[in-house]
Design a protein around this motif. Structure first.
Motif, PDB file in Angstrom:
ATOM      1  N   CYS A   1       6.039  29.586  23.665  1.00  0.00           N
ATOM      2  CA  CYS A   1       5.448  28.585  24.548  1.00  0.00           C
ATOM      3  C   CYS A   1       6.052  27.222  24.331  1.00  0.00           C
ATOM      4  O   CYS A   1       6.475  26.549  25.252  1.00  0.00           O
ATOM      5  CB  CYS A   1       3.969  28.397  24.223  1.00  0.00           C
TER       6      CYS A   1
ATOM      7  N   LEU B   1      -4.985  31.853  23.449  1.00  0.00           N
ATOM      8  CA  LEU B   1      -4.066  32.843  22.880  1.00  0.00           C
ATOM      9  C   LEU B   1      -4.827  33.883  22.073  1.00  0.00           C
ATOM     10  O   LEU B   1      -4.533  35.073  22.133  1.00  0.00           O
ATOM     11  CB  LEU B   1      -3.041  32.169  21.973  1.00  0.00           C
TER      12      LEU B   1
ATOM     13  N   SER C   1       5.116  38.881  22.249  1.00  0.00           N
ATOM     14  CA  SER C   1       5.051  37.420  22.246  1.00  0.00           C
ATOM     15  C   SER C   1       5.272  36.858  23.630  1.00  0.00           C
ATOM     16  O   SER C   1       4.591  35.934  24.062  1.00  0.00           O
ATOM     17  CB  SER C   1       6.093  36.832  21.298  1.00  0.00           C
ATOM     18  N   VAL C   2       6.251  37.419  24.325  1.00  0.00           N
ATOM     19  CA  VAL C   2       6.539  36.914  25.669  1.00  0.00           C
ATOM     20  C   VAL C   2       5.366  37.183  26.605  1.00  0.00           C
ATOM     21  O   VAL C   2       4.933  36.322  27.360  1.00  0.00           O
ATOM     22  CB  VAL C   2       7.823  37.550  26.231  1.00  0.00           C
TER      23      VAL C   2
ATOM     24  N   ALA D   1       4.050  34.012  20.093  1.00  0.00           N
ATOM     25  CA  ALA D   1       3.751  33.501  21.426  1.00  0.00           C
ATOM     26  C   ALA D   1       3.764  31.981  21.438  1.00  0.00           C
ATOM     27  O   ALA D   1       4.298  31.355  22.345  1.00  0.00           O
ATOM     28  CB  ALA D   1       2.399  34.025  21.884  1.00  0.00           C
TER      29      ALA D   1
ATOM     30  N   LEU E   1       2.225  37.615  25.883  1.00  0.00           N
ATOM     31  CA  LEU E   1       1.082  36.775  25.548  1.00  0.00           C
ATOM     32  C   LEU E   1       1.345  35.326  25.910  1.00  0.00           C
ATOM     33  O   LEU E   1       0.469  34.620  26.406  1.00  0.00           O
ATOM     34  CB  LEU E   1       0.772  36.897  24.049  1.00  0.00           C
ATOM     35  N   GLY E   2       2.583  34.896  25.651  1.00  0.00           N
ATOM     36  CA  GLY E   2       2.860  33.480  25.799  1.00  0.00           C
ATOM     37  C   GLY E   2       3.175  33.006  27.209  1.00  0.00           C
ATOM     38  O   GLY E   2       3.076  31.825  27.493  1.00  0.00           O
TER      39      GLY E   2
ATOM     40  N   ILE F   1      -1.823  38.682  31.672  1.00  0.00           N
ATOM     41  CA  ILE F   1      -1.080  39.050  30.451  1.00  0.00           C
ATOM     42  C   ILE F   1      -0.806  40.540  30.395  1.00  0.00           C
ATOM     43  O   ILE F   1       0.307  40.977  30.102  1.00  0.00           O
ATOM     44  CB  ILE F   1      -1.891  38.667  29.202  1.00  0.00           C
TER      45      ILE F   1
ATOM     46  N   THR G   1      -3.044  41.897  24.513  1.00  0.00           N
ATOM     47  CA  THR G   1      -1.673  42.210  24.116  1.00  0.00           C
ATOM     48  C   THR G   1      -1.640  43.368  23.135  1.00  0.00           C
ATOM     49  O   THR G   1      -0.818  44.273  23.233  1.00  0.00           O
ATOM     50  CB  THR G   1      -1.019  40.976  23.470  1.00  0.00           C
TER      51      THR G   1
END
Lengths: 312, 301, 334
Positions: free
Chosen positions: A109, A242, A177-178, A105, A180-181, A144, A249
């Motif tokens: 970012c 995060l 990752s996407v 993430a 979360l980020g 999220i 997530t």
């Protein structure tokens, strides 16, 4: 410079201690009897007393805390009430997964958020800039877990391109990752953009232009370094966020990580595990704050000089 | 001597009034120019109205709570405009009622943070020195722990009910809030008219209430707006993982959690609640941003 | 250091009928209104006026750095050594800036990049315009530092390590590094202590003579004008209301505003007399008065002043004034 690093490392210790204290205190005051939870059906007054002695639960609050910290230093997070296995083992097994998702993430970012923010800030009235502003506004408001579900719907269910759960191999990391980020990417993008805008208005940029420095070099040599400082602060602040978001997530994507472990332990009232998760996460935040501070010090000569004995 | 002092006071009052009124008007005018912010305000007002009139829009017991298994998982149709969930309940009704919980907990938790954090921040900012140092060091410790986790810890220990949630979320915002208030107070404290007020003999209390607080309100209101958005997000997040509002009470987060198992074939079941959260947070963010821009004097250039 | 060629054909700077506005959503600021300026080779022109009169904007137009998109050059020409700066390409402008014309800005505290060493900031211009290596540029930068009175071994330090006066010297070093033909100094001493002011002025004067530069000195301080300038233009609300040599303005002033400026100076000899400020305030640039912009504050106002903008009247070869009082006469009406 080394002096600064050591100073900050030393400073970290009381902070972590204080955090451990806070978390420990909160968990200590959990109503209910842990021995009842552990013994379950085999609960008797006697067994309870014995267990309490074994686990050190009959000692005073301060002593318990002290023991906990003592063990912590040796890497012993205690024993799970439910599984009777050492907490540290379970954490060790799950933490790498959390780390992967958070790192993914973070990469997402920074690698996307910063360049887009810079470009958008350099050309403030262009179409590109307006579009990024809107995406930024939308991105900051996306929950999220909802984004995660939507991504699963689109990419897993409908398109079948990416897996929706588990953590084996690189493709399975992409969606988490996407998800979360995304929030933080939008945040970083907006901060970088406004920081660029702020810097470009400064007098020293005007001085550089008056010297005949080309537009490209004005951005590269003069604006960027100065604009990065608020951005780095925001990146640093976001790491904590995060770690908070990773809990969500991992739940959405069924990833066996520290976050999910935390939630499960809370549901099972397994205090040592809860404590262990929280402490580990707090330590992570503390370490990442330290790294951010160091990067900051490296970029800003005023801070660097303070600690390398330069003139002040 | 006394006469001149009195003259100054009344003249001062006169100018202050004049300044305040036109400043408010100026801020409002600037705010209105920002179309996105106005949209955010309108949407948020609509949401608040929906929350207030919820029982009039949809019956709580019959539609939002009552389980009606034969009616389950129906796609959006004329009878149920957003469809029904896995237990046959009308999704639209649940969303409408869910808005109440989100707003109530959102607003009250920020109120908690405002009072506690605001008090600490104001004290730290006003007195400075050791007092400031001690308070801020304590707050710094909390800053290391992500908000959600702190709230989780408290809920883990004390159980999940509405009051606990409000307090837990409120406490998790307190450190950040105290920082905001502290810096606002410190900025204002330095400004000359506080010296001027002192010069005509106002006491500390008077200074704090009349001058400092009034001028801190700006940045504080911006943060409050943004924190309410965060709080609503936190509530839904906590409810989503099962540590917040429990079923059968309709809450957007727990609706997503329970509908998740069925989303493959009934995508609509996760659309509506998610959109509700998204739109609410979006409107508050737009509003907060707009307020921040309207209050920032630099942007007038 | 490289000494520039001494005589340039024609004037270093000619500004003709320049009009600049700042346009925002609801208002138009008329910053520069039909300004005409000529600076001959080696001469120094003082641009005098109160804050907000449009002096900095005029100066920025010489570098074509008027901040857009609000800042719009409505009409006019700015001829630097015969070439119109306003029609040049970005590339041509980049070659000119720092090399042919350089500017010293008002506030030294914010004019320097905090994350670059002063040596680097001086050397940058040299690298760009002289096409020399970084090492060579740094060497020359150190020489510049010595020239402005800062020890060369401080070249590796950062701006925050210098005091205000020294920062301004660094700014001067940056401006002069490539020995420009025209130096624009925008209130170079306003932000400094009085004692430092004198030092910096002395330095500017010395370097001006050494490099045979033309200079545009922007200031609101008549004392500085007397020290440094050959000619003076008095600016009010974006108009040049009087222009002449130092004698013309100091001994034979004609415009009521110029009179007001001189009268406002405290008179040490006549200690008992009251301070005589110019009544009223600078006009709102978004809403300039009709006719002559000074008329609301003028002690000599006539009916025509409120309706018609006065034309420029040449009182001699060097002296012109923009005032209805002199329509039919060249003698002082004050």
């Amino acid at each position: 410079m080394i002096k600064y690093i050591i100073k900050r490392l030393i400073y970290m210790i009381p902070v972590i201690l204080a955090l451990t204290f806070v978390v420990f205190t909160i968990m200590y005051f959990t109503p209910g009897d842990p021995t009842a939870v552990i013994l379950g059906n085999e609960y008797t007054e006697e067994a309870s007393m014995q267990l309490k002695q074994e686990l050190g639960l009959d000692k005073s609050f301060i002593v318990q805390f002290f023991n906990y910290v003592k063990n912590l230093i040796r890497g012993d997070f205690g024993i799970s009430y439910i599984s009777r296995a050492p907490v540290s083992e379970q954490l060790l097994g799950r933490f790498p997964n959390t780390f992967k998702v958070v790192a993914g993430a973070m990469l997402f970012c920074v690698c996307l958020g910063v360049p887009i923010g810079v470009l958008s800030g350099t050309k403030p009235y262009s179409l590109f800039s307006n579009i990024t502003m809107i995406i930024g506004l939308l991105g900051v408001s996306l929950p999220i877990f909802w984004l995660g579900l939507l991504l699963i719907l689109l990419f897993s269910v409908n398109l079948g391109w990416l897996p929706s759960s588990g953590i084996d191999g690189f493709p399975s990391l992409i969606l988490p990752s996407v998800a979360l980020g995304a929030n933080y990417m939008a945040n970083i993008m907006r901060t970088t953009r406004s920081s660029m805008l702020e810097v470009i208005r400064q007098d020293y940029i005007r001085t550089a232009k008056a010297k005949g420095v080309s537009q490209r070099n004005v951005i590269r040599k003069h604006a960027l370094q100065n604009a990065m400082m608020p951005t780095i602060t925001v990146i640093g602040m976001n790491i904590g966020a995060l770690l908070g978001g990773v809990v969500l997530t991992e739940t959405v994507f069924s990833i066996p990580g520290t976050g999910r472990f935390l939630v499960e332990s809370i549901n099972k009232r397994d205090t040592p595990c809860v404590l262990g998760c929280l402490v580990i996460m707090a330590i992570c935040v503390a370490i990442s704050n330290l790294i951010v501070d160091l990067i900051y010090a490296y970029i800003d000569p005023r801070i660097k000089a303070q600690y390398s004995g330069g003139r002040s | 001597m006394e006469d001149t002092a009195k003259k100054i006071t009344t003249k001062k009052e006169f100018f202050k009034q004049y300044k305040k009124k036109s400043r408010l008007q100026e801020i409002w005018k600037m705010f209105l120019k920002n179309k996105l912010a106005v949209i955010g305000l309108i949407i948020f007002i609509i949401i608040v109205l929906v929350a207030i009139t919820a029982p009039l829009i949809a019956n709580y017991d019959n539609e939002a709570i009552k389980i009606n298994v034969p009616n389950r998982l129906k796609s959006p149709n004329s009878e149920h405009i957003l469809g029904t969930d896995e237990l046959g309940r009308d999704i639209f009704a649940r969303i409408v009622h869910g808005s109440r919980i989100s707003l109530i907990v959102g607003l009250s938790s920020v109120a908690v943070a405002l009072f506690i954090g605001g008090a600490f921040g104001a004290i730290a900012g006003f007195f400075g020195g050791t007092v400031d140092n001690i308070i801020m060091r304590c707050m710094d410790v909390f800053l290391c722990l992500p908000d959600v986790l702190l709230a989780l810890a408290i809920l883990a220990a004390f159980g999940t009910n509405l009051v606990n949630m409000t307090i837990a979320i409120g406490l998790s915002f307190t450190p950040k809030f105290s920082r905001v208030v502290r810096s606002a107070v410190m900025t204002v404290r330095g400004i000359e008219y506080v010296e001027a007020a002192r010069a005509i003999g106002a006491t500390n209390v008077q200074i704090i209430t009349k001058h400092i607080l009034i001028n801190c309100i700006g940045p504080i209101i911006v943060q409050v707006t943004l924190y309410v958005a965060s709080a609503i997000l936190t509530i839904s997040s906590l409810s989503f993982i099962g540590l917040g509002i429990q079923a059968p009470i309709p809450e957007w987060g727990n609706m997503l959690a329970s509908g998740r198992a069925f989303m493959r074939d009934h995508a609509y079941i996760v659309m509506a609640p998610g959109l509700a959260i998204f739109i609410t947070i979006l409107s508050l963010n737009l509003l907060g941003d707009g307020l921040r821009d309207a209050l920032d004097p630099r942007l007038k250039q | 250091m490289d000494i520039k060629k001494v005589n340039i054909e024609g004037n270093t700077l000619e500004i003709r009928n320049l009009v600049i506005e700042y346009v925002s959503d609801d208002e138009v600021v008329k910053a520069v209104n039909n300004v005409n300026i000529i600076i001959g080779s080696g001469k120094t022109l003082g641009l005098v006026g109160e804050t907000g009169a449009g002096k900095t904007t005029t100066a920025l137009s010489i570098l074509n750095l008027v901040p857009g998109p609000q800042g719009k050059i409505v009409s006019g020409e700015v001829l630097l050594e015969g070439k119109n700066v306003l029609t040049m390409s970005e590339h041509e402008l980049e070659e000119l800036r720092g090399d042919k014309v350089a500017m010293i800005f008002q506030d030294p505290m914010t004019s320097l990049n905090p994350v670059l060493t002063v040596g680097d900031q001086i050397a940058e211009g040299l690298e760009i315009h002289r096409k020399i290596s970084k090492k060579e540029a740094l060497k020359q930068a150190k020489e510049m530092l010595e020239l402005v009175g800062i020890p060369a071994d401080r070249a590796g330090e950062y701006p925050y390590q210098f005091s205000g006066g020294m920062k301004q010297r660094v700014v001067i070093a940056i401006a002069l590094a490539c020995s420009p033909d025209l130096l624009i100094a925008d209130e170079p001493t306003t932000a400094l202590d009085v004692t430092i002011q004198a030092q910096v002025l002395l330095l500017i004067n010395k370097l001006k003579k050494k490099y045979h530069m033309s200079m545009l000195m922007i200031t609101h301080d008549l004392g500085i004008v007397a020290e440094v300038c050959d000619e003076v233009s008095v600016v009010y609300a974006g108009h040049i209301i009087e222009h002449g040599t130092l004698e013309d303005i100091f001994d034979n002033l004609r415009h009521p505003y110029t009179k007001g400026l001189f009268d406002a100076l405290p008179n040490i000899e006549a200690r008992r007399s009251e301070l005589k400020p110019i009544k009223g305030l600078m006009p709102d640039p978004t809403n300039l008065p009709s006719g002559c912009p000074f008329h609301p504050r003028c002690d000599y106002v006539m009916d025509v002043c409120t309706k018609v903008l006065p034309e420029n009247k040449w009182l001699s070869d060097t002296h012109r004034v923009q005032c209805h009082l002199y329509k039919d006469t060249n003698n002082s009406m004050l």
